[in-house]
Design a protein around this motif. Structure first.
Motif, mmCIF file in Angstrom:
data_model
loop_
_atom_site.group_PDB
_atom_site.id
_atom_site.type_symbol
_atom_site.label_atom_id
_atom_site.label_comp_id
_atom_site.label_asym_id
_atom_site.label_seq_id
_atom_site.Cartn_x
_atom_site.Cartn_y
_atom_site.Cartn_z
ATOM 1 N N ALA A 75 43.600 39.865 32.456
ATOM 2 C CA ALA A 75 42.510 40.426 32.417
ATOM 3 C C ALA A 75 42.365 41.468 33.433
ATOM 4 O O ALA A 75 41.855 42.632 32.983
ATOM 5 N N LEU A 76 42.900 41.358 34.353
ATOM 6 C CA LEU A 76 42.960 42.360 35.695
ATOM 7 C C LEU A 76 43.794 43.522 35.287
ATOM 8 O O LEU A 76 43.427 44.408 35.650
ATOM 9 N N GLY A 77 44.798 43.415 34.613
ATOM 10 C CA GLY A 77 45.713 44.345 34.239
ATOM 11 C C GLY A 77 44.987 45.250 33.139
ATOM 12 O O GLY A 77 44.943 46.457 33.444
ATOM 13 N N TRP A 78 44.276 44.641 32.257
ATOM 14 C CA TRP A 78 43.763 45.549 31.515
ATOM 15 C C TRP A 78 42.338 46.150 32.070
ATOM 16 O O TRP A 78 42.062 47.290 31.512
ATOM 17 N N VAL A 79 41.651 45.354 32.561
ATOM 18 C CA VAL A 79 40.429 46.308 33.431
ATOM 19 C C VAL A 79 40.875 47.444 34.320
ATOM 20 O O VAL A 79 40.438 48.311 34.376
ATOM 21 N N LEU A 80 41.980 47.185 35.198
ATOM 22 C CA LEU A 80 42.746 48.455 35.582
ATOM 23 C C LEU A 80 42.945 49.462 35.020
ATOM 24 O O LEU A 80 42.808 50.628 35.240
ATOM 25 N N LEU A 81 43.605 49.128 33.901
ATOM 26 C CA LEU A 81 43.841 50.396 32.749
ATOM 27 C C LEU A 81 42.676 50.930 32.236
ATOM 28 O O LEU A 81 42.416 52.316 32.313
ATOM 29 N N THR A 82 41.617 50.090 32.093
ATOM 30 C CA THR A 82 40.329 50.740 31.545
ATOM 31 C C THR A 82 39.454 51.437 32.397
ATOM 32 O O THR A 82 39.004 52.618 32.499
ATOM 33 N N GLU A 83 39.530 50.695 33.811
ATOM 34 C CA GLU A 83 38.819 51.698 35.020
ATOM 35 C C GLU A 83 39.468 52.883 35.481
ATOM 36 O O GLU A 83 38.799 53.740 36.112
ATOM 37 N N ALA A 84 40.828 53.021 35.218
ATOM 38 C CA ALA A 84 41.389 54.258 35.293
ATOM 39 C C ALA A 84 40.724 55.644 34.576
ATOM 40 O O ALA A 84 40.812 56.635 35.308
#
Length: 141
Positions: A75-84
């Motif tokens: 989930a952290l990976g997905w959120v990093l991609l989204t927050e970018a």
């Protein structure tokens, strides 16, 4: 150095950096604002928008921090991609409003790109866990 450790260090750095930057916008928006890259800043009551930007950054950092601390690495990976996308949006805003190209690319663009890299590395780290087939439940004889 193992990929998990690299990802953890990068994600923790993002949490701290974004939290620091957001807090600066909340506590002293008028002195922090010029570092954003736009040529002019709102004055009077418009300064509240700077605090809103700070609150946004603090929330973005807290979301990353919660996922990091609780171990929800995929989930952290997905959120990093989204927050970018927020950082790319900031970069685009600075460029669209004739702000500093150097700041747009070096601060916002680089941050966004590093977040994407960290997100993709996090997804790579966790892909085997996510792709592992579930064991079929034993059937009664």
């Amino acid at each position: 150095m193992p990929l998990k450790k690299i990802n953890t260090i990068l994600a923790a750095a993002f949490v701290l950096f974004i939290l620091w930057f957001g807090t600066e916008f909340i506590l002293s928006p008028e002195t922090t604002a010029p570092s954003f890259g736009l040529p002019t800043w709102p004055s009077g009551d418009g300064g509240g928008f700077l605090i809103i930007k700070g609150i946004r950054d603090v929330v973005l950092a807290l979301v990353l921090g919660v996922l990091l601390v609780t171990g929800h690495r995929r989930a952290l990976g997905w959120v990093l991609l989204t927050e970018a996308l927020a950082a790319y949006g900031d970069m685009t805003t600075v460029l669209a409003h004739h702000g500093s190209m150097a700041t747009a690319l070096s601060v916002h663009g680089l941050t966004a790109t590093l977040m994407v890299v960290n997100g993709l590395l996090m997804m790579r780290e966790t892909r085997k866990v996510a792709a592992a087939p579930a064991m079929p439940a034993p059937q009664p004889a």
